[in-house]
Design an enzyme around this catalytic site. Structure first.
Site, PDB file in Angstrom:
ATOM      1  N   ILE A   1      42.447  46.647  56.651  1.00 46.99           N
ATOM      2  CA  ILE A   1      41.957  47.972  57.043  1.00 46.99           C
ATOM      3  C   ILE A   1      43.089  48.766  57.698  1.00 46.99           C
ATOM      4  O   ILE A   1      43.561  48.419  58.786  1.00 46.99           O
ATOM      5  CB  ILE A   1      40.728  47.840  57.987  1.00 46.99           C
ATOM      6  CG1 ILE A   1      39.655  46.958  57.328  1.00 46.99           C
ATOM      7  CG2 ILE A   1      40.187  49.241  58.335  1.00 46.99           C
ATOM      8  CD1 ILE A   1      39.276  47.356  55.902  1.00 46.99           C
TER       9      ILE A   1
ATOM     10  N   GLU B   1      43.146  51.168  46.966  1.00 50.25           N
ATOM     11  CA  GLU B   1      42.250  52.192  46.376  1.00 50.25           C
ATOM     12  C   GLU B   1      42.089  51.977  44.871  1.00 50.25           C
ATOM     13  O   GLU B   1      42.051  52.933  44.096  1.00 50.25           O
ATOM     14  CB  GLU B   1      42.735  53.611  46.717  1.00 50.25           C
ATOM     15  CG  GLU B   1      42.571  53.904  48.196  1.00 50.25           C
ATOM     16  CD  GLU B   1      42.892  55.325  48.569  1.00 50.25           C
ATOM     17  OE1 GLU B   1      42.444  56.240  47.860  1.00 50.25           O
ATOM     18  OE2 GLU B   1      43.589  55.496  49.594  1.00 50.25           O
TER      19      GLU B   1
HETATM   20  C1  LIG Z   1      48.772  48.186  52.386  1.00 53.84           C
HETATM   21  C2  LIG Z   1      47.303  48.091  52.090  1.00 53.84           C
HETATM   22  C3  LIG Z   1      46.409  48.952  52.726  1.00 53.84           C
HETATM   23  C4  LIG Z   1      45.038  48.852  52.501  1.00 53.84           C
HETATM   24  N1  LIG Z   1      44.170  49.669  53.183  1.00 53.84           N
HETATM   25  C5  LIG Z   1      42.815  49.500  53.021  1.00 53.84           C
HETATM   26  C6  LIG Z   1      41.882  50.276  53.795  1.00 53.84           C
HETATM   27  O1  LIG Z   1      42.266  51.135  54.608  1.00 53.84           O
HETATM   28  N2  LIG Z   1      40.554  50.034  53.637  1.00 53.84           N
HETATM   29  C7  LIG Z   1      40.096  49.112  52.759  1.00 53.84           C
HETATM   30  O2  LIG Z   1      38.881  48.956  52.662  1.00 53.84           O
HETATM   31  N3  LIG Z   1      40.949  48.366  52.015  1.00 53.84           N
HETATM   32  C8  LIG Z   1      42.290  48.539  52.122  1.00 53.84           C
HETATM   33  N4  LIG Z   1      43.174  47.777  51.374  1.00 53.84           N
HETATM   34  C9  LIG Z   1      42.645  46.761  50.491  1.00 53.84           C
HETATM   35  C10 LIG Z   1      42.814  47.115  49.027  1.00 53.84           C
HETATM   36  O3  LIG Z   1      41.976  48.180  48.659  1.00 53.84           O
HETATM   37  C11 LIG Z   1      42.563  45.834  48.207  1.00 53.84           C
HETATM   38  O4  LIG Z   1      43.668  44.969  48.467  1.00 53.84           O
HETATM   39  C12 LIG Z   1      42.444  46.117  46.722  1.00 53.84           C
HETATM   40  O5  LIG Z   1      41.228  46.783  46.438  1.00 53.84           O
HETATM   41  C13 LIG Z   1      42.498  44.826  45.892  1.00 53.84           C
HETATM   42  O6  LIG Z   1      41.593  43.881  46.388  1.00 53.84           O
HETATM   43  P1  LIG Z   1      42.100  42.373  46.672  1.00 53.84           P
HETATM   44  O7  LIG Z   1      43.294  42.423  47.551  1.00 53.84           O
HETATM   45  O8  LIG Z   1      40.933  41.574  47.131  1.00 53.84           O
HETATM   46  O9  LIG Z   1      42.580  41.831  45.261  1.00 53.84           O
HETATM   47  P2  LIG Z   1      41.666  41.316  44.047  1.00 53.84           P
HETATM   48  O10 LIG Z   1      40.406  42.092  43.967  1.00 53.84           O
HETATM   49  O11 LIG Z   1      41.565  39.838  44.133  1.00 53.84           O
HETATM   50  O12 LIG Z   1      42.550  41.725  42.801  1.00 53.84           O
HETATM   51  C14 LIG Z   1      43.810  41.065  42.530  1.00 53.84           C
HETATM   52  C15 LIG Z   1      44.230  41.400  41.115  1.00 53.84           C
HETATM   53  O13 LIG Z   1      43.282  40.878  40.188  1.00 53.84           O
HETATM   54  C16 LIG Z   1      43.166  41.736  39.067  1.00 53.84           C
HETATM   55  N5  LIG Z   1      41.787  42.248  38.970  1.00 53.84           N
HETATM   56  C17 LIG Z   1      40.836  42.242  39.940  1.00 53.84           C
HETATM   57  N6  LIG Z   1      39.692  42.784  39.485  1.00 53.84           N
HETATM   58  C18 LIG Z   1      39.930  43.168  38.208  1.00 53.84           C
HETATM   59  C19 LIG Z   1      39.144  43.783  37.188  1.00 53.84           C
HETATM   60  N7  LIG Z   1      37.878  44.170  37.398  1.00 53.84           N
HETATM   61  N8  LIG Z   1      39.711  43.984  35.983  1.00 53.84           N
HETATM   62  C20 LIG Z   1      40.991  43.635  35.759  1.00 53.84           C
HETATM   63  N9  LIG Z   1      41.784  43.040  36.676  1.00 53.84           N
HETATM   64  C21 LIG Z   1      41.264  42.806  37.877  1.00 53.84           C
HETATM   65  C22 LIG Z   1      44.182  42.869  39.276  1.00 53.84           C
HETATM   66  O14 LIG Z   1      45.422  42.515  38.697  1.00 53.84           O
HETATM   67  C23 LIG Z   1      44.325  42.888  40.774  1.00 53.84           C
HETATM   68  O15 LIG Z   1      45.548  43.489  41.183  1.00 53.84           O
HETATM   69  C24 LIG Z   1      44.554  47.889  51.588  1.00 53.84           C
HETATM   70  C25 LIG Z   1      45.455  47.042  50.921  1.00 53.84           C
HETATM   71  C26 LIG Z   1      46.815  47.142  51.162  1.00 53.84           C
HETATM   72  C27 LIG Z   1      47.760  46.217  50.446  1.00 53.84           C
END
Ligand SMILES: Cc1cc2nc3c(=O)[nH]c(=O)nc-3n(C[C@H](O)[C@H](O)[C@H](O)COP(=O)(O)OP(=O)(O)OC[C@H]3O[C@@H](n4cnc5c(N)ncnc54)[C@H](O)[C@@H]3O)c2cc1C
Length: 378
Positions: A157, A362
């Site tokens: 977050i 995002e």
């Molecule tokens: C610097 C930073 C700031 C952030 N700030 C916020 C914030 O302010 N608020 C907030 O709520 N979140 C925030 N996030 C979280 C961010 O939105 C999530 O990291 C992102 O949505 C990916 O979720 P995850 O990390 O669980 O990866 P996962 O959902 O596990 O995804 C990993 C990878 O799996 C693949 N994948 C996943 N789903 C699919 C699909 N349906 N189809 C195809 N490929 C797929 C993609 O290659 C993806 O890159 C932040 C993240 C970072 C790194």
């Protein structure tokens, strides 16, 4: 000097051109700031952006609409000068996005503070087990006698630990999956909300893993209707995804400027790197990708500003293309700097670290591909 010709494109009105010029002049005086203490830097940036009047654009009061072209122009300009300034501006918008779009008059009182730079906001959607797939959100909100009781964890977050207020998405259970989520406005000083960890990332900014243990929020904290949380979150992302592309565009423009200055420097043996046709070819590819990204971003922003309810396809294309293209442009700028490209203290080294997360948050790039494919398959 960055290319300004895009401001003549028909996507913009004179007020946008005036905004871009005014912010450019402000940024030249106030940016970059010292990044050594990111919490202090972000607090200072929010105050300065508020005092400068720029945070007014980060939210919309009753009867107003978010001006997505202005949001994009501001993010592009700030990102070109200082990644942390862009972050501080963007989070005031994203954090309060649900309130701008769906908030009650009472909830909008927070907007008065965030738009003045007097309060910092965050958007708490991601969980340890629910990132790309918001439908599996596990944090619960249960209606009780005193209001809503929230339990769970939120991670990654932005502004976690320094925010004064969050919008949080939790499961209220009206239906299974995405249709059983709701959005709440949660002050950071509420009992039961703790920072479990601060998360360190390659381009440092305030980021935290939050815990919620029997957090009680009043009925008035509910944004929109119970069960509308997914729709609200996606509407917010629909607006702000194009702006992530705009930040990437700002980073890419800075990288091209740095590369141009570098390759035109006189060399010891005479001439400059810019004399090589291969180098000119790389510069041309960089400029081409920058213009293509800008066209997609400002097409999406203009479309939203025409009052179109959802621009999922345009926003996904803008974010996907602009962030992926910026990564390539910055990588080439690093390459054209030789050893200095990977050296701390050089702008392109910082840009190389700054751009990476934009392809993940995002909605990761592959998630944008899914959105685009769904939209063209009908
Ligand atoms: C610097 C930073 C700031 C952030 N700030 C916020 C914030 O302010 N608020 C907030 O709520 N979140 C925030 N996030 C979280 C961010 O939105 C999530 O990291 C992102 O949505 C990916 O979720 P995850 O990390 O669980 O990866 P996962 O959902 O596990 O995804 C990993 C990878 O799996 C693949 N994948 C996943 N789903 C699919 C699909 N349906 N189809 C195809 N490929 C797929 C993609 O290659 C993806 O890159 C932040 C993240 C970072 C790194």
């Amino acid at each position: 000097m960055p290319d300004r010709t895009f401001l003549d494109w028909p996507f913009f009105e004179d007020r946008h051109r005036a905004l871009a010029e005014g912010l450019e002049a402000w940024a030249e005086v106030h940016l970059p700031v010292d990044h050594h203490d990111v919490d202090a830097a972000c607090k200072g940036l929010v105050a300065a952006l508020g005092a400068g009047g720029w945070l007014r654009y980060s939210g919309a009061g009753a009867g107003e609409a978010l001006d997505v072209r202005s949001l994009c122009l501001i993010r592009e300009t700030l990102a070109r000068h200082d990644g942390l300034a862009d972050f501080s501006f963007a989070m005031q918008g994203l954090g309060m996005g649900a309130v701008s779009l769906f908030g009650t008059d009472v909830q909008r009182e927070w907007l008065g503070l965030t738009r003045a730079g007097k309060a910092i906001s965050g958007f708490a959607l991601t969980e340890p087990g629910a990132g790309s797939d918001v439908a599996v959100t596990a944090t619960t909100a249960v209606r009780g006698a005193d209001g809503w009781v929230l339990n769970g964890e939120k991670t990654y977050i932005s502004n976690g630990g320094i925010a004064d207020v969050y919008v949080i998405i939790a499961r209220t259970g009206e239906a299974p999956g995405a249709r059983g989520l709701s959005a709440f406005l949660m002050p950071a000083d509420v009992a039961g909300l703790t920072v479990l960890d601060r998360i360190e990332v390659m381009a440092p900014h305030p980021l935290a893993h939050l815990g919620l243990k029997d957090v009680v929020l009043p009925e008035t904290a509910l944004i929109g209707r119970a069960g509308d949380g997914f729709k609200i979150a996606m509407s917010v992302l629909d607006v702000f995804r194009s702006t992530v592309g705009a930040a990437a565009l700002g980073f890419a423009r800075r990288a091209l400027d740095e590369a141009l200055a570098r390759v035109q420097r006189p060399r010891a043996g005479g001439g400059s790197l810019a004399d090589y046709q291969m180098v000119q070819g790389h510069l041309a590819d960089m400029a081409l990708q920058i213009d293509a990204a800008a066209l997609l971003i400002y097409r999406a922003a203009w479309t939203k500003d025409q009052g179109v309810a959802r621009i999922s396809r345009e926003a996904a294309m803008a974010k996907l293309y602009a962030t992926e293209a910026a990564q390539k442009v910055i990588d080439m700028a690093v390459q054209l700097h030789g050893g200095d490209g990977v050296r701390t203290g050089f702008a392109v080294e910082a840009l190389y670290r700054e751009i990476r997360a934009l392809r993940i948050y995002e909605g990761a790039s592959d998630v944008q591909r899914v959105v685009i494919a769904r939209s063209i398959m009908g």
